[in-house]
Every structure is written in C-alpha cells, then in structure tokens.
Design an enzyme around this catalytic site. Structure first.
Site, PDB file in Angstrom:
ATOM      1  CB  SER A  98      17.477 -11.250  -8.191  1.00 18.04           C
ATOM      2  OG  SER A  98      17.175 -11.230  -6.817  1.00 18.04           O
ATOM      3  CG  HIS A 123      12.596 -11.299  -7.302  1.00 19.27           C
ATOM      4  ND1 HIS A 123      12.806 -12.593  -7.655  1.00 19.27           N
ATOM      5  CD2 HIS A 123      13.766 -10.847  -6.971  1.00 19.27           C
ATOM      6  CE1 HIS A 123      13.938 -13.076  -7.113  1.00 19.27           C
ATOM      7  NE2 HIS A 123      14.640 -11.799  -6.783  1.00 19.27           N
TER       8      HIS A 123
END
EC number: 3.4.21.92
Length: 196
Positions: A98, A123
C-alpha cells in the site's frame, strides 16, 4: 513489549551507548518498520530533514518493512523525500504494501531496491465513512481524488501507463521482488549489501 536494542561504541573519548535507530541514523539509515500514521510520519520526516541539513550531498537510505497506512501521513513522507536535496534510496525488507509500496517506488531513480524474498503490494486507497448523505458524497469524492493522484504519481515513478496502474491497483496486487523490478517499482533486487 517494545524492546529496542542498544549498541555500545568505543571512541577515543570512551564508550557511548546508542539505541540501534540512533546508531543507524548516524550512518544515514532510516527504518520505516511499522504501519504509517502521523507519529511515524513525523519521525521519518524529522530524520530526513535532520540528515539533509547535516549533509545535503550525501544519500539517505530508507529501509521499508511496512503494511502501509494513512495516505496523508504517507504523503508527508513522500513530499519530504522529494523536497530535500539528498537522494533517498529505498530498500524493501520484508514487505512494502500500500503506502509502503508507494514510498518504495518514490525513491531516487536507480536507487530503489528490494531484497530477494521481499513482497510488494499495490492497491487503490481504502476508506470508510458514515454520516449524512452529503458527508458520504464529500468523502467519496475525496477518496477518488486521492486515488487519481496516487495513480498518477505511481505511473510517473514506474513508467507504466496510467491505464495499467488503474487496472493493477483495482484490487490487492502482490508482487515478488523480481516482478516489482519488471513493473518499475524498484530498480534492482539485492542479495548482498555491497551491491548497492
């Protein structure tokens, strides 16, 4: 229990005890080894600013083992990395997921690394909100704006077209160190410290 090792150093003036992070900072090494929140970001930003002021010509190494965290806290670190004069080399140890992966890719070009068994995951931003319909609409617009901004920066840092980034960040996308290199998130997979 949070146990921080101490290192004893012999100098001409006697012994000096450092906590391990202070000793590493002396060698221009910063460790990002936790979820990213405002406290962690303030600590990393402070260390970056200190090292940049101490020697603006010498590289800084940022070792990352983080599951990600707050976008605003991560962007504070990102902006500081871009703001200071020294190159910031990024090295993934363990996992950069992330916002951790975003910061890994934001290192100086040619100086972004991962160890062979590292895992990198990208993501789209996550968020949740409750309240009145208007508040939910405002929050939704904000997270879409942040998603577009993060995707644009990730596209610039990887060389991937924005459409590819949008597709690949639609869900959790896990990569090996080698795959992250092919993707453009890092420049090299390191097996030994002297390869840098």
């Amino acid at each position: 229990m949070n146990l921080i090792p101490t290192v004893i150093e012999q100098t001409s003036r006697g012994e000096r005890a450092y906590d391990i992070y202070s000793r590493l900072l002396k060698d221009r090494i910063i460790i990002l080894g936790s979820p990213i929140d405002d406290h962690v970001a303030n600590s990393i930003v402070s260390q970056l600013l200190f090292l940049a002021a101490e020697d603006p010509e010498k590289d800084i190494s940022l070792y990352i083992n983080s599951p990600g965290g707050s976008i605003t806290a991560g962007m504070a670190i990102y902006d500081t990395m871009q703001f200071i004069k020294p190159d910031v080399s990024t090295i993934c140890i363990g996992m950069a997921a992330s916002m951790g992966a975003f910061l890994l890719a934001a290192g100086a070009k040619g100086k972004r690394f991962a160890l062979p068994n590292s895992e990198i995951m990208i993501h789209q931003p996550l968020g949740g909100v409750q309240g009145q319909a208007t508040e939910i609409e405002i929050a939704a617009k904000r997270i879409l704006f942040l998603r577009d901004k993060l995707n644009r920066i990730l596209s610039e840092n990887t060389g991937q077209p924005i459409e590819v980034i949008e597709r690949d960040t639609d869900r959790d996308n896990f990569m090996t160190a080698e795959k992250a290199k092919e993707y453009g998130l890092i420049d090299r997979v390191l097996t030994r410290v002297d390869e840098k």
